[in-house]
Motif scaffolding. Structure first.
Motif, PDB file in Angstrom:
ATOM      1  N   ILE A  93      -2.341   3.611   6.107  1.00 55.21           N
ATOM      2  CA  ILE A  93      -1.745   3.736   4.775  1.00 55.21           C
ATOM      3  C   ILE A  93      -2.569   2.981   3.745  1.00 55.21           C
ATOM      4  CG2 ILE A  93      -0.161   1.765   5.087  1.00 55.21           C
ATOM      5  CD1 ILE A  93       0.524   5.032   3.134  1.00 55.21           C
ATOM      6  N   CYS A  94      -3.135   1.834   4.109  1.00 56.41           N
ATOM      7  CA  CYS A  94      -3.950   1.083   3.153  1.00 56.41           C
ATOM      8  C   CYS A  94      -5.296   1.762   2.920  1.00 56.41           C
ATOM      9  CB  CYS A  94      -4.141  -0.350   3.632  1.00 56.41           C
ATOM     10  SG  CYS A  94      -2.645  -1.368   3.459  1.00 56.41           S
ATOM     11  N   LYS A  95      -5.846   2.384   3.952  1.00 58.64           N
ATOM     12  CA  LYS A  95      -7.083   3.144   3.767  1.00 58.64           C
ATOM     13  C   LYS A  95      -6.854   4.298   2.793  1.00 58.64           C
ATOM     14  CE  LYS A  95      -9.137   2.186   8.321  1.00 58.64           C
ATOM     15  NZ  LYS A  95      -9.527   2.781   9.634  1.00 58.64           N
ATOM     16  N   ARG A  96      -5.751   5.014   2.993  1.00 58.45           N
ATOM     17  CA  ARG A  96      -5.430   6.125   2.094  1.00 58.45           C
ATOM     18  C   ARG A  96      -5.201   5.631   0.678  1.00 58.45           C
ATOM     19  NH1 ARG A  96      -0.501   8.149   3.390  1.00 58.45           N
ATOM     20  NH2 ARG A  96      -0.833   9.658   1.727  1.00 58.45           N
ATOM     21  N   ASN A  97      -4.521   4.500   0.544  1.00 58.26           N
ATOM     22  CA  ASN A  97      -4.259   3.933  -0.771  1.00 58.26           C
ATOM     23  C   ASN A  97      -5.569   3.567  -1.474  1.00 58.26           C
ATOM     24  OD1 ASN A  97      -3.825   1.437  -2.613  1.00 58.26           O
ATOM     25  ND2 ASN A  97      -1.759   2.265  -2.386  1.00 58.26           N
ATOM     26  N   ASN A  98      -6.499   2.951  -0.747  1.00 59.68           N
ATOM     27  CA  ASN A  98      -7.779   2.562  -1.348  1.00 59.68           C
ATOM     28  C   ASN A  98      -8.570   3.778  -1.798  1.00 59.68           C
ATOM     29  OD1 ASN A  98      -7.279  -0.168  -0.935  1.00 59.68           O
ATOM     30  ND2 ASN A  98      -8.269  -0.196   1.071  1.00 59.68           N
ATOM     31  N   CYS A 127       0.825  -1.218   0.000  1.00 54.38           N
ATOM     32  CA  CYS A 127       0.000   0.000   0.000  1.00 54.38           C
ATOM     33  C   CYS A 127       0.854   1.260   0.000  1.00 54.38           C
ATOM     34  CB  CYS A 127      -0.913   0.007   1.232  1.00 54.38           C
ATOM     35  SG  CYS A 127      -2.214  -1.250   1.238  1.00 54.38           S
ATOM     36  N   LYS A 128       1.970   1.218   0.693  1.00 56.87           N
ATOM     37  CA  LYS A 128       2.815   2.390   0.874  1.00 56.87           C
ATOM     38  C   LYS A 128       3.563   2.760  -0.402  1.00 56.87           C
ATOM     39  CE  LYS A 128       6.492   4.095   3.951  1.00 56.87           C
ATOM     40  NZ  LYS A 128       7.389   3.735   5.086  1.00 56.87           N
ATOM     41  N   TYR A 129       3.892   1.756  -1.225  1.00 53.73           N
ATOM     42  CA  TYR A 129       4.740   2.006  -2.396  1.00 53.73           C
ATOM     43  C   TYR A 129       4.061   1.547  -3.686  1.00 53.73           C
ATOM     44  CZ  TYR A 129       8.384   2.388   1.206  1.00 53.73           C
ATOM     45  OH  TYR A 129       9.135   2.751   2.310  1.00 53.73           O
ATOM     46  N   PRO A 130       2.926   2.140  -4.087  1.00 56.66           N
ATOM     47  CA  PRO A 130       2.240   1.684  -5.303  1.00 56.66           C
ATOM     48  C   PRO A 130       3.026   1.933  -6.592  1.00 56.66           C
ATOM     49  CG  PRO A 130       1.226   3.690  -4.464  1.00 56.66           C
ATOM     50  CD  PRO A 130       2.195   3.225  -3.423  1.00 56.66           C
ATOM     51  N   PRO A 152      -6.255  -7.815   1.494  1.00 54.95           N
ATOM     52  CA  PRO A 152      -6.909  -6.730   0.736  1.00 54.95           C
ATOM     53  C   PRO A 152      -7.708  -5.772   1.617  1.00 54.95           C
ATOM     54  CG  PRO A 152      -7.233  -8.852  -0.333  1.00 54.95           C
ATOM     55  CD  PRO A 152      -6.625  -9.147   1.006  1.00 54.95           C
ATOM     56  N   ASP A 153      -8.187  -6.242   2.767  1.00 59.48           N
ATOM     57  CA  ASP A 153      -8.988  -5.410   3.658  1.00 59.48           C
ATOM     58  C   ASP A 153      -8.181  -4.892   4.851  1.00 59.48           C
ATOM     59  OD1 ASP A 153     -11.250  -5.850   2.059  1.00 59.48           O
ATOM     60  OD2 ASP A 153     -11.694  -7.725   3.096  1.00 59.48           O
TER      61      ASP A 153
END
Length: 515
Positions: A137-142, A109-112, A131-132
Motif C-alpha cells: 500500500i505504501c509503494k502504491r501511495n508513493n 498510506c492507505k488513507y491519504p 517513510p520507506d
C-alpha cells in the motif's frame, strides 16, 4: 452529554495502548491528543462534517439511514464504518496515532484523503514514522503521489451507444489534466481518465439486465491515460465526447484524487439505475467541493445525461465546454467539404474496393491538394468503417490502407486542422429531465352509441422517444425504459401499455457505410 460520554469512553479505551506514553508519537500528534482531551465534543461534531461524510461517500438511504456507497469492508477502518461516520473517525485517528511504526505508516498510506482532511481540520501534520515502508500500500501511495498531479478537472460525457446495454443511456467519466515536471500541462491525451465500470460475471443476455439492475456486478474505479478512453469511445464505438471543464481549485482536486486512491481497489457494487458510473463521478466531485451536494440531488435513478445537466446548472461550476467528435462525424465532415471532382474520385476509390478491383487510378488527374483531400477523407472513412482503435489493424482494407498512407506521406503536405462544429440540439446539458408524466383523454366513437370517454395516465422514468423534443439526444435515436400507460374508465383501470425497453433509430446519411 451523550456525545461527551462517547468521546470520553473512546479516550479511555485508547489509554491502555499508547496515547498515555506516546513514545513514538510526534509533537503534533501529542498536541492533537491534548486538543481532543480538552474538547471531548470535537470528534462527535467533526464526524458530521460535510466533507468527512463525502470522503467516506456517505449517502442518505431510504431504508438504512446514513450509509456509504462503498461495499468493500476493506475501505473502512472500523467494522461498522460503513454505517457509522463517528466510529469511522475514531478508528481512523486510532490507526494514525496508535500501534507500531509499521501499522501507523500503512494506515497513513492507505488513507491519504482522510489524512489531508484531518491535518487541515486540526492544523497539524502527521509525521511519517516509516517513510520507506516497503508494504504494497505504501509503494502504491508513493507511485501515485509521484506520478499523479493535476490542476484541472473535467466531466466527460460519452454519447449514447445502443451497441452495448450498459451504455444505452450514455456514460460519464472524469478527466484530470496532468501537470508536467515544469509545471505546465502536457498533451491532453496523456491526461488521466477516471472511470467507474461494472465487471460482469455473466454474458448471458437473459441474466445481464437482471443482475445489472440488482447490483450483482462488482464495480471498480480505474485511473488510466485519457487516450485509452478516447480510443474506446471516439474510435472503437464511434461516440462523441462532451467535456465540461470544472471550476475547481488545485487543492480541491488534490482532495478528490486522494479519495480516488483510497477507493481505487475497493468494490462498489454496480446498480444500473443508481449506483452507476455517473453517481460515482458526482461523488468524487462532491469530495472536492462538498457544498455542491450533487449526489443528494438524485433520490431514485441516475441517468448520465441528467447528471451532466445538473452539473452544468450549478452556478460557476462549469467554466468551458469542449466537443470531441467521433471518427464517423470526422469522416462526414471531411466528406462534406470535398469538391465535386474530389467526391467523384473518392466515390470511385470506394466502389473499386467494393468490386475487389481497387486501384489508385482515380487520383491520377488530381492536383496534389486534391489528392490530399481525397486520401485524408478515405483514411478517415476506413478508420470509421472498421472502427480502428489503438493497435487494431484493418481487415477489409488490410493491404490498401498502408498503400494509401504511403502515398499520402509522399505528397509532403500537411493537413489543416479539422474543426467539427458542435452539433445543434445534441449537447447533453440541454436535454430535458428524463422522467415524463402524461395525461390524456381517449374517445371511443361508434355509429349507434354515445361516445365513451376514458382517461389516459402515463409514466416513463427514462429517457427519450423520437416524438419528444430532440434537445440533448439527437434526432436519430430514441430510448425509453419502463413506459407505462393506464386507461381509466367507468371506475375501472386497465393497463394499456407496458414497454420494458424500446429503441428507435432513424437512418442518418452516411455515404458508403453498410455497403
Amino acid at each position: 452529554m451523550f456525545r461527551a460520554l462517547v468521546v470520553f469512553s473512546f479516550l479511555l479505551c485508547l489509554q491502555p495502548r499508547s496515547w498515555a506514553s506516546a513514545e513514538s508519537a510526534s509533537s503534533d500528534a501529542l498536541a492533537l491528543q491534548e486538543k481532543i482531551r480538552l474538547q471531548p465534543e470535537l470528534l462527535a461534531r467533526l464526524s458530521q462534517d460535510e466533507q468527512w461524510l463525502k470522503i467516506l461517500f456517505y449517502v442518505q438511504t431510504w431504508f438504512f439511514g446514513m450509509r456509504s456507497l462503498v461495499d468493500d469492508p476493506e475501505f473502512f477502518a472500523h467494522p461498522n464504518g460503513r454505517a457509522d461516520p463517528e466510529k469511522e473517525l475514531h478508528a481512523t485517528l486510532d490507526a494514525f496515532l496508535l500501534g507500531s511504526d509499521d501499522e501507523r505508516q500503512r494506515a497513513l498510506c492507505k488513507y491519504p484523503s482522510r489524512r489531508l482532511w484531518l491535518e487541515k481540520k486540526f492544523a497539524v501534520r502527521f509525521a511519517d514514522p516509516q517513510p520507506d515502508n516497503a508494504s504494497e500500500i505504501c509503494k502504491r501511495n508513493n507511485i501515485f503521489r509521484e506520478s499523479v498531479h493535476a490542476r484541472k478537472a473535467s466531466l466527460i460525457f460519452s454519447s449514447y451507444y445502443p451497441g452495448n446495454p450498459g451504455s444505452l443511456f450514455g456514460h460519464t467519466l472524469l478527466k484530470f489534466s496532468k501537470i508536467t515536471s515544469k509545471g505546465q500541462s502536457g498533451s491532453e491525451l496523456l491526461d488521466y481518465g477516471l472511470n467507474h465500470a461494472a465487471f460482469p460475471t455473466t454474458l448471458n443476455p437473459l441474466l445481464y439486465p437482471v443482475m445489472g439492475l440488482s447490483g450483482f456486478f462488482p464495480g471498480y474505479m480505474s485511473l488510466m491515460p485519457y487516450y485509452v478512453k478516447v480510443q474506446e469511445y471516439n474510435n472503437a464505438e464511434s461516440r462523441d465526447l462532451w467535456e465540461y471543464e470544472l471550476n475547481l481549485s488545485e487543492s480541491e482536486i488534490q482532495q478528490a484524487l486522494f479519495s480516488v486512491f483510497e477507493l481505487s481497489t475497493r468494490r462498489v457494487d454496480y446498480y444500473y439505475f443508481d449506483d452507476n458510473c455517473s453517481l460515482l463521478m458526482l461523488a468524487v466531485i462532491d469530495v472536492a467541493r462538498p457544498s455542491l451536494r450533487l449526489v443528494d440531488k438524485f433520490k431514485a435513478w441516475v441517468v448520465p445525461s441528467d447528471t451532466v445537466r445538473m452539473v452544468f446548472n450549478q452556478k460557476d461550476l462549469v467554466s468551458n465546454i469542449k466537443f470531441r467528435p467521433s471518427n464517423i462525424r470526422r469522416y462526414l465532415e471531411l466528406e462534406k467539404k470535398l469538391s465535386k471532382v474530389e467526391r467523384e474520385s473518392f466515390d470511385s476509390l470506394v466502389e473499386l474496393k467494393q468490386r475487389n478491383q481497387f486501384s489508385t487510378s482515380p487520383l491520377l488527374t488530381l492536383t496534389r491538394e486534391q489528392k490530399m483531400n481525397v486520401m485524408d477523407t478515405l483514411l478517415e472513412f476506413i478508420d470509421a468503417d472498421e472502427q480502428l482503435a489503438g493497435a487494431k489493424e484493418p481487415e477489409k482494407w488490410k493491404s490498401e490502407r498502408p498503400r494509401i498512407l504511403q502515398m499520402r506521406a509522399q505528397l509532403g503536405l500537411a493537413s489543416s486542422m479539422l474543426e467539427v462544429n458542435k452539433p445543434k440540439n445534441e449537447a447533453p446539458h440541454e436535454a430535458f429531465p428524463p422522467t415524463r408524466v402524461s395525461l390524456g383523454v381517449l374517445t371511443e366513437v361508434s355509429p349507434h352509441q354515445t361516445p365513451l370517454l376514458g382517461t389516459l395516465l402515463g409514466w416513463r422514468p427514462a429517457l427519450h422517444t423520437l416524438d419528444n423534443p430532440v434537445s440533448g439526444m439527437g434526432a436519430d435515436l430514441g430510448i425509453a425504459f419502463f413506459n407505462l400507460e393506464f386507461l381509466a374508465h367507468s371506475k375501472k383501470v386497465w393497463l394499456r401499455e407496458f414497454t420494458p425497453l424500446s429503441i428507435e433509430t432513424i437512418p442518418v446519411r452516411k455515404p458508403h457505410f453498410g455497403a
